[in-house]
Scaffold this motif. Structure first.
Motif, PDB file in Angstrom:
ATOM      1  N   VAL A 240       0.830  -1.212   0.000  1.00 52.40           N
ATOM      2  CA  VAL A 240       0.000   0.000   0.000  1.00 52.40           C
ATOM      3  C   VAL A 240       0.866   1.264   0.000  1.00 52.40           C
ATOM      4  CG1 VAL A 240      -1.748   1.313   1.281  1.00 52.40           C
ATOM      5  CG2 VAL A 240      -1.962  -1.163   1.028  1.00 52.40           C
ATOM      6  N   GLY A 241       1.997   1.239   0.682  1.00 54.04           N
ATOM      7  CA  GLY A 241       2.880   2.403   0.737  1.00 54.04           C
ATOM      8  C   GLY A 241       3.503   2.762  -0.598  1.00 54.04           C
ATOM      9  N   SER A 242       3.445   1.868  -1.554  1.00 59.27           N
ATOM     10  CA  SER A 242       3.991   2.125  -2.894  1.00 59.27           C
ATOM     11  C   SER A 242       2.926   2.503  -3.912  1.00 59.27           C
ATOM     12  CB  SER A 242       4.718   0.878  -3.397  1.00 59.27           C
ATOM     13  OG  SER A 242       5.778   0.556  -2.536  1.00 59.27           O
ATOM     14  N   PHE A 243       1.655   2.442  -3.524  1.00 54.77           N
ATOM     15  CA  PHE A 243       0.569   2.776  -4.454  1.00 54.77           C
ATOM     16  C   PHE A 243       0.423   4.283  -4.557  1.00 54.77           C
ATOM     17  CE2 PHE A 243      -1.846  -1.374  -3.354  1.00 54.77           C
ATOM     18  CZ  PHE A 243      -1.063  -2.082  -4.226  1.00 54.77           C
ATOM     19  N   PRO A 244       0.005   4.861  -5.645  1.00 54.93           N
ATOM     20  CA  PRO A 244      -0.323   4.220  -6.899  1.00 54.93           C
ATOM     21  C   PRO A 244       0.867   4.046  -7.831  1.00 54.93           C
ATOM     22  CG  PRO A 244      -1.030   6.479  -6.995  1.00 54.93           C
ATOM     23  CD  PRO A 244      -0.441   6.251  -5.626  1.00 54.93           C
ATOM     24  N   GLY A 245       2.055   4.509  -7.482  1.00 55.22           N
ATOM     25  CA  GLY A 245       3.222   4.298  -8.329  1.00 55.22           C
ATOM     26  C   GLY A 245       4.257   5.387  -8.129  1.00 55.22           C
ATOM     27  N   ASP A 246       5.357   5.273  -8.879  1.00 53.17           N
ATOM     28  CA  ASP A 246       6.486   6.171  -8.694  1.00 53.17           C
ATOM     29  C   ASP A 246       6.240   7.608  -9.128  1.00 53.17           C
ATOM     30  OD1 ASP A 246       8.020   4.217  -7.525  1.00 53.17           O
ATOM     31  OD2 ASP A 246       8.952   3.595  -9.406  1.00 53.17           O
ATOM     32  N   SER A 247       5.183   7.869  -9.882  1.00 46.65           N
ATOM     33  CA  SER A 247       4.894   9.250 -10.271  1.00 46.65           C
ATOM     34  C   SER A 247       4.188  10.007  -9.138  1.00 46.65           C
ATOM     35  CB  SER A 247       4.057   9.301 -11.546  1.00 46.65           C
ATOM     36  OG  SER A 247       2.829   8.646 -11.355  1.00 46.65           O
ATOM     37  N   PHE A 248       3.865   9.305  -8.051  1.00 44.79           N
ATOM     38  CA  PHE A 248       3.263   9.913  -6.866  1.00 44.79           C
ATOM     39  C   PHE A 248       4.234   9.805  -5.706  1.00 44.79           C
ATOM     40  CE2 PHE A 248      -0.351   9.175  -9.479  1.00 44.79           C
ATOM     41  CZ  PHE A 248      -1.323  10.080  -9.083  1.00 44.79           C
ATOM     42  N   ARG A 249       4.046  10.644  -4.697  1.00 45.98           N
ATOM     43  CA  ARG A 249       4.869  10.581  -3.491  1.00 45.98           C
ATOM     44  C   ARG A 249       3.987  10.818  -2.281  1.00 45.98           C
ATOM     45  NH1 ARG A 249       6.113  15.185  -0.825  1.00 45.98           N
ATOM     46  NH2 ARG A 249       5.780  17.164  -1.839  1.00 45.98           N
ATOM     47  N   HIS A 250       4.523  10.443  -1.116  1.00 42.91           N
ATOM     48  CA  HIS A 250       3.825  10.750   0.129  1.00 42.91           C
ATOM     49  C   HIS A 250       3.943  12.245   0.391  1.00 42.91           C
ATOM     50  CE1 HIS A 250       4.744   6.407   0.899  1.00 42.91           C
ATOM     51  NE2 HIS A 250       3.472   6.458   1.213  1.00 42.91           N
ATOM     52  N   VAL A 251       2.983  12.785   1.103  1.00 43.96           N
ATOM     53  CA  VAL A 251       3.053  14.171   1.535  1.00 43.96           C
ATOM     54  C   VAL A 251       3.957  14.233   2.757  1.00 43.96           C
ATOM     55  CG1 VAL A 251       1.707  16.051   2.542  1.00 43.96           C
ATOM     56  CG2 VAL A 251       0.778  14.746   0.625  1.00 43.96           C
ATOM     57  N   GLY A 252       4.828  15.230   2.798  1.00 44.18           N
ATOM     58  CA  GLY A 252       5.687  15.426   3.961  1.00 44.18           C
ATOM     59  C   GLY A 252       6.881  14.498   3.971  1.00 44.18           C
ATOM     60  N   LYS A 253       7.333  14.182   5.172  1.00 41.46           N
ATOM     61  CA  LYS A 253       8.489  13.306   5.350  1.00 41.46           C
ATOM     62  C   LYS A 253       8.017  11.860   5.276  1.00 41.46           C
ATOM     63  CE  LYS A 253      12.319  12.379   8.505  1.00 41.46           C
ATOM     64  NZ  LYS A 253      13.406  12.615   7.575  1.00 41.46           N
ATOM     65  N   SER A 254       8.671  11.092   4.436  1.00 36.35           N
ATOM     66  CA  SER A 254       8.327   9.694   4.239  1.00 36.35           C
ATOM     67  C   SER A 254       9.472   8.822   4.740  1.00 36.35           C
ATOM     68  CB  SER A 254       8.082   9.437   2.751  1.00 36.35           C
ATOM     69  OG  SER A 254       7.912   8.072   2.508  1.00 36.35           O
ATOM     70  N   ILE A 255       9.151   7.884   5.614  1.00 35.99           N
ATOM     71  CA  ILE A 255      10.165   6.962   6.139  1.00 35.99           C
ATOM     72  C   ILE A 255       9.711   5.543   5.845  1.00 35.99           C
ATOM     73  CG2 ILE A 255      11.353   6.095   8.181  1.00 35.99           C
ATOM     74  CD1 ILE A 255      11.020   8.867   9.415  1.00 35.99           C
ATOM     75  N   ARG A 256      10.527   4.845   5.077  1.00 37.40           N
ATOM     76  CA  ARG A 256      10.248   3.441   4.763  1.00 37.40           C
ATOM     77  C   ARG A 256      10.921   2.587   5.827  1.00 37.40           C
ATOM     78  NH1 ARG A 256      11.696   0.774  -0.975  1.00 37.40           N
ATOM     79  NH2 ARG A 256      13.579   0.152   0.086  1.00 37.40           N
ATOM     80  N   LEU A 257      10.137   1.879   6.577  1.00 36.23           N
ATOM     81  CA  LEU A 257      10.625   1.082   7.698  1.00 36.23           C
ATOM     82  C   LEU A 257      11.140  -0.277   7.228  1.00 36.23           C
ATOM     83  CD1 LEU A 257       7.615   1.730  10.109  1.00 36.23           C
ATOM     84  CD2 LEU A 257       9.840   2.887  10.139  1.00 36.23           C
ATOM     85  N   ASP A 258      12.162  -0.762   7.918  1.00 35.43           N
ATOM     86  CA  ASP A 258      12.609  -2.136   7.703  1.00 35.43           C
ATOM     87  C   ASP A 258      11.584  -3.060   8.336  1.00 35.43           C
ATOM     88  OD1 ASP A 258      14.942  -1.552   6.368  1.00 35.43           O
ATOM     89  OD2 ASP A 258      16.195  -1.646   8.155  1.00 35.43           O
ATOM     90  N   LYS A 259      11.441  -4.217   7.748  1.00 38.99           N
ATOM     91  CA  LYS A 259      10.511  -5.196   8.317  1.00 38.99           C
ATOM     92  C   LYS A 259      11.219  -6.018   9.382  1.00 38.99           C
ATOM     93  CE  LYS A 259      11.612  -8.371   4.630  1.00 38.99           C
ATOM     94  NZ  LYS A 259      11.161  -9.117   3.505  1.00 38.99           N
ATOM     95  N   ASN A 260      10.478  -6.476  10.369  1.00 44.76           N
ATOM     96  CA  ASN A 260      11.020  -7.423  11.339  1.00 44.76           C
ATOM     97  C   ASN A 260      11.088  -8.795  10.695  1.00 44.76           C
ATOM     98  OD1 ASN A 260      11.307  -5.510  13.250  1.00 44.76           O
ATOM     99  ND2 ASN A 260       9.745  -6.282  14.631  1.00 44.76           N
ATOM    100  N   ARG A 261       9.951  -9.236  10.224  1.00 44.29           N
ATOM    101  CA  ARG A 261       9.845 -10.467   9.452  1.00 44.29           C
ATOM    102  C   ARG A 261       8.565 -10.374   8.646  1.00 44.29           C
ATOM    103  NH1 ARG A 261       7.050 -14.982  12.915  1.00 44.29           N
ATOM    104  NH2 ARG A 261       5.799 -13.620  14.148  1.00 44.29           N
ATOM    105  N   SER A 262       8.604 -10.909   7.471  1.00 40.14           N
ATOM    106  CA  SER A 262       7.447 -10.843   6.596  1.00 40.14           C
ATOM    107  C   SER A 262       6.491 -11.974   6.926  1.00 40.14           C
ATOM    108  CB  SER A 262       7.884 -10.943   5.138  1.00 40.14           C
ATOM    109  OG  SER A 262       6.793 -10.770   4.293  1.00 40.14           O
ATOM    110  N   THR A 263       5.208 -11.673   6.870  1.00 43.22           N
ATOM    111  CA  THR A 263       4.203 -12.689   7.137  1.00 43.22           C
ATOM    112  C   THR A 263       3.385 -12.968   5.885  1.00 43.22           C
ATOM    113  OG1 THR A 263       2.670 -10.991   7.891  1.00 43.22           O
ATOM    114  CG2 THR A 263       4.016 -12.082   9.571  1.00 43.22           C
TER     115      THR A 263
END
Length: 120
Positions: free
Chosen positions: A67-90
């Motif tokens: 969801v954090g990557s939608f709708p694509g690279d031509s869009f960005r989050h508003v403000g400061k965006s921090i992509r978190l590392d995952k603990n473990r994927s489920t």
């Protein structure tokens, strides 16, 4: 716009949201100059330029949450965006808020997320 219109002049002091609520938090943070934090927000802003009140919003999203990557690279989050590392994927269900809460136990994530928002 429905939330904005309904609250009218009774603007909140702070906005927090998850998923669609995080998208609304980004939008409302721009309309009212109030701080906001969004977890698992989709990208809302088309274009690369900063917009007015952009500095008031913080978006946190996990690398394994699409969801954090939608709708694509031509869009960005508003403000400061921090992509978190995952603990473990489920698997594909990494969008829930409990996965974000668990991510905050990760030492790397704690080091990149500001202790207070908005940051000074």
């Amino acid at each position: 716009m429905v939330i904005h219109k309904r609250l009218d002049q009774r603007r909140p002091k702070f906005i927090i949201g998850h998923s669609l609520g995080a998208a609304a938090a980004q939008f409302l943070s721009l309309l009212w100059p109030v701080p906001a934090i969004g977890f698992a927000a989709p990208r809302l802003h088309a274009g690369g330029r900063e917009v007015e009140n952009d500095r008031l919003c913080l978006c946190l999203w996990r690398k394994d949450d699409p969801v954090g990557s939608f709708p694509g690279d031509s869009f960005r989050h508003v403000g400061k965006s921090i992509r978190l590392d995952k603990n473990r994927s489920t698997g594909l269900l990494n969008h829930s808020l409990r996965h974000y809460k668990a991510s905050m136990t990760n030492a790397h994530n704690r080091s990149v997320v500001p202790e207070a928002w908005p940051a000074a």
